[in-house]
Design a protein around this motif. Structure first.
Motif, PDB file in Angstrom:
ATOM      1  N   PHE A 175      21.202  -0.136  19.407  1.00 23.40           N
ATOM      2  CA  PHE A 175      19.758   0.015  19.549  1.00 23.40           C
ATOM      3  C   PHE A 175      19.065  -0.137  18.198  1.00 23.40           C
ATOM      4  N   ALA A 176      19.629   0.467  17.145  1.00 25.34           N
ATOM      5  CA  ALA A 176      19.038   0.372  15.809  1.00 25.34           C
ATOM      6  C   ALA A 176      19.048  -1.068  15.314  1.00 25.34           C
ATOM      7  N   ALA A 177      20.113  -1.798  15.609  1.00 19.89           N
ATOM      8  CA  ALA A 177      20.184  -3.198  15.187  1.00 19.89           C
ATOM      9  C   ALA A 177      19.114  -4.031  15.891  1.00 19.89           C
ATOM     10  N   SER A 178      18.899  -3.778  17.181  1.00 23.47           N
ATOM     11  CA  SER A 178      17.856  -4.514  17.906  1.00 23.47           C
ATOM     12  C   SER A 178      16.467  -4.181  17.368  1.00 23.47           C
ATOM     13  N   MET A 179      16.262  -2.911  17.003  1.00 27.12           N
ATOM     14  CA  MET A 179      14.980  -2.533  16.406  1.00 27.12           C
ATOM     15  C   MET A 179      14.782  -3.223  15.062  1.00 27.12           C
ATOM     16  N   ALA A 180      15.847  -3.315  14.266  1.00 30.92           N
ATOM     17  CA  ALA A 180      15.741  -3.971  12.962  1.00 30.92           C
ATOM     18  C   ALA A 180      15.386  -5.445  13.129  1.00 30.92           C
ATOM     19  N   VAL A 181      15.975  -6.095  14.127  1.00 25.96           N
ATOM     20  CA  VAL A 181      15.641  -7.502  14.392  1.00 25.96           C
ATOM     21  C   VAL A 181      14.177  -7.628  14.793  1.00 25.96           C
ATOM     22  N   GLY A 182      13.707  -6.730  15.649  1.00 29.42           N
ATOM     23  CA  GLY A 182      12.301  -6.759  16.052  1.00 29.42           C
ATOM     24  C   GLY A 182      11.364  -6.548  14.879  1.00 29.42           C
ATOM     25  N   ILE A 183      11.702  -5.623  13.980  1.00 32.62           N
ATOM     26  CA  ILE A 183      10.866  -5.385  12.801  1.00 32.62           C
ATOM     27  C   ILE A 183      10.853  -6.619  11.903  1.00 32.62           C
ATOM     28  N   GLY A 184      12.011  -7.298  11.801  1.00 35.36           N
ATOM     29  CA  GLY A 184      12.062  -8.519  11.009  1.00 35.36           C
ATOM     30  C   GLY A 184      11.153  -9.602  11.564  1.00 35.36           C
ATOM     31  N   PHE A 185      11.138  -9.730  12.891  1.00 36.54           N
ATOM     32  CA  PHE A 185      10.252 -10.717  13.517  1.00 36.54           C
ATOM     33  C   PHE A 185       8.784 -10.378  13.274  1.00 36.54           C
ATOM     34  N   ILE A 186       8.440  -9.092  13.313  1.00 37.61           N
ATOM     35  CA  ILE A 186       7.049  -8.690  13.062  1.00 37.61           C
ATOM     36  C   ILE A 186       6.639  -9.042  11.640  1.00 37.61           C
ATOM     37  N   CYS A 187       7.509  -8.740  10.679  1.00 36.73           N
ATOM     38  CA  CYS A 187       7.197  -9.063   9.283  1.00 36.73           C
ATOM     39  C   CYS A 187       7.051 -10.582   9.096  1.00 36.73           C
ATOM     40  N   TYR A 188       7.926 -11.342   9.724  1.00 42.76           N
ATOM     41  CA  TYR A 188       7.834 -12.799   9.638  1.00 42.76           C
ATOM     42  C   TYR A 188       6.516 -13.296  10.239  1.00 42.76           C
ATOM     43  N   TYR A 189       6.131 -12.716  11.353  1.00 39.67           N
ATOM     44  CA  TYR A 189       4.876 -13.096  12.011  1.00 39.67           C
ATOM     45  C   TYR A 189       3.680 -12.799  11.108  1.00 39.67           C
ATOM     46  N   ARG A 190       3.677 -11.611  10.488  1.00 39.88           N
ATOM     47  CA  ARG A 190       2.556 -11.238   9.632  1.00 39.88           C
ATOM     48  C   ARG A 190       2.443 -12.166   8.426  1.00 39.88           C
ATOM     49  N   LEU A 191       3.582 -12.548   7.841  1.00 42.19           N
ATOM     50  CA  LEU A 191       3.549 -13.387   6.649  1.00 42.19           C
ATOM     51  C   LEU A 191       3.203 -14.835   6.976  1.00 42.19           C
ATOM     52  N   GLN A 192       3.695 -15.333   8.080  1.00 43.33           N
ATOM     53  CA  GLN A 192       3.459 -16.723   8.433  1.00 43.33           C
ATOM     54  C   GLN A 192       2.039 -16.983   8.907  1.00 43.33           C
ATOM     55  N   LEU A 193       1.448 -15.999   9.572  1.00 40.37           N
ATOM     56  CA  LEU A 193       0.111 -16.190  10.139  1.00 40.37           C
ATOM     57  C   LEU A 193      -0.949 -15.408   9.371  1.00 40.37           C
ATOM     58  N   LEU A 194      -0.736 -15.255   8.078  1.00 42.23           N
ATOM     59  CA  LEU A 194      -1.726 -14.569   7.245  1.00 42.23           C
ATOM     60  C   LEU A 194      -3.011 -15.392   7.202  1.00 42.23           C
ATOM     61  N   PRO A 195      -4.150 -14.806   7.589  1.00 41.28           N
ATOM     62  CA  PRO A 195      -5.403 -15.582   7.621  1.00 41.28           C
ATOM     63  C   PRO A 195      -5.782 -16.091   6.233  1.00 41.28           C
ATOM     64  N   VAL A 196      -6.082 -17.350   6.158  1.00 48.36           N
ATOM     65  CA  VAL A 196      -6.489 -17.960   4.884  1.00 48.36           C
ATOM     66  C   VAL A 196      -7.929 -18.461   4.973  1.00 48.36           C
ATOM     67  N   ALA A 197      -8.201 -19.165   6.055  1.00 48.69           N
ATOM     68  CA  ALA A 197      -9.533 -19.749   6.195  1.00 48.69           C
ATOM     69  C   ALA A 197     -10.550 -18.751   6.738  1.00 48.69           C
ATOM     70  N   SER A 198     -10.102 -17.653   7.279  1.00 50.15           N
ATOM     71  CA  SER A 198     -11.038 -16.667   7.844  1.00 50.15           C
ATOM     72  C   SER A 198     -11.774 -15.938   6.729  1.00 50.15           C
ATOM     73  N   GLY A 199     -12.676 -15.056   7.151  1.00 53.01           N
ATOM     74  CA  GLY A 199     -13.429 -14.290   6.187  1.00 53.01           C
ATOM     75  C   GLY A 199     -12.585 -13.259   5.470  1.00 53.01           C
ATOM     76  N   LYS A 200     -13.170 -12.712   4.398  1.00 53.54           N
ATOM     77  CA  LYS A 200     -12.450 -11.746   3.582  1.00 53.54           C
ATOM     78  C   LYS A 200     -12.149 -10.477   4.370  1.00 53.54           C
ATOM     79  N   LEU A 201     -13.066 -10.057   5.249  1.00 50.41           N
ATOM     80  CA  LEU A 201     -12.860  -8.846   6.043  1.00 50.41           C
ATOM     81  C   LEU A 201     -11.631  -8.974   6.943  1.00 50.41           C
ATOM     82  N   GLU A 202     -11.511 -10.103   7.650  1.00 52.32           N
ATOM     83  CA  GLU A 202     -10.363 -10.305   8.529  1.00 52.32           C
ATOM     84  C   GLU A 202      -9.061 -10.336   7.737  1.00 52.32           C
ATOM     85  N   ARG A 203      -9.107 -10.952   6.566  1.00 46.82           N
ATOM     86  CA  ARG A 203      -7.903 -11.048   5.736  1.00 46.82           C
ATOM     87  C   ARG A 203      -7.423  -9.676   5.298  1.00 46.82           C
ATOM     88  N   TRP A 204      -8.367  -8.835   4.822  1.00 48.69           N
ATOM     89  CA  TRP A 204      -7.974  -7.492   4.368  1.00 48.69           C
ATOM     90  C   TRP A 204      -7.540  -6.613   5.538  1.00 48.69           C
TER      91      TRP A 204
END
Length: 207
Positions: free
Chosen positions: A24-53
């Motif tokens: 169960f812990a290993a599956s949770m770690a994989v899920g957390i890794g996917f979340i971090c990857y999602y956040r880094l890959q889809l970091l807003p660049v063209a949006s406004g400063k408020l959305e980015r922060w």
């Protein structure tokens, strides 16, 4: 006897089901890794400063909770039970055991029946501990005469109850709890039957 005295003071046993928890812990770690990857890959660049922060703030919160989860998993990764060998502890360190003071508090005999209080006092008096190092105190904030009289009766009864517990290895040291579940010994154990009936008579007077 010498082998038990020199043996370990406790036994360590692994908790069952560790594999399922680690899976169960290993599956949770994989899920957390996917979340971090999602956040880094889809970091807003063209949006406004408020959305980015806002996105960065959410990512920091997720990192913090991921770190907290990681710390809890470390504590639970290899759970064990420890079972102490009390007889070995007593054999090895009986002369070095510290004095123990136990306070039993009561205030209102109508809310706390004296029989219940005395059963508590008698159960702690019957602890498997060197009697010369065990001190029991009864604190009666209500200064009840009924509690005082019950204490006198319990003091007389303890002369029968404590040797009975020690001689026959009674586990439930509260007289009321013991006789509620105990079965009268048969005639094949006349000595225990004699002591059992004698102690039971004292309990009937006490309650």
């Amino acid at each position: 006897m010498a082998e038990n005295e020199n043996g370990p003071l406790f036994e360590t046993r692994a908790v069952k089901g560790r594999f399922l928890f680690r899976l169960f812990a290993a599956s949770m770690a994989v899920g957390i890794g996917f979340i971090c990857y999602y956040r880094l890959q889809l970091l807003p660049v063209a949006s406004g400063k408020l959305e980015r922060w806002a996105w960065i703030g959410l990512f920091h919160c997720e990192l913090w909770f991921s770190f907290y989860w990681f710390l809890t998993v470390i504590c639970r990764w290899n759970p064990v039970y420890r079972f102490p060998h009390k007889n070995r502890l007593s054999l090895r360190y009986e002369k070095e055991l510290p004095d123990v003071d136990i306070f039993v508090c009561t205030a209102d005999p109508s809310a706390e029946p004296p029989s219940m209080v005395m059963n508590t006092v008698l159960s702690v008096m019957a602890y498997d501990y060197p009697p010369e190092k065990l001190n029991i105190y009864l604190s009666d904030d209500g200064a009840s005469e009924l509690t005082f009289y019950a204490m006198l009766e319990a003091s007389s009864f303890s002369k029968q109850w404590l040797p009975f517990c020690k001689k026959f290895k009674v586990e439930s040291r509260s007289p009321e709890a013991y006789f509620r579940a105990a079965v009268e010994p048969d005639s094949h154990h006349p000595l225990m039957l004699k002591h059992w009936l004698l102690v039971k008579v004292f309990v009937s007077f006490l309650t």
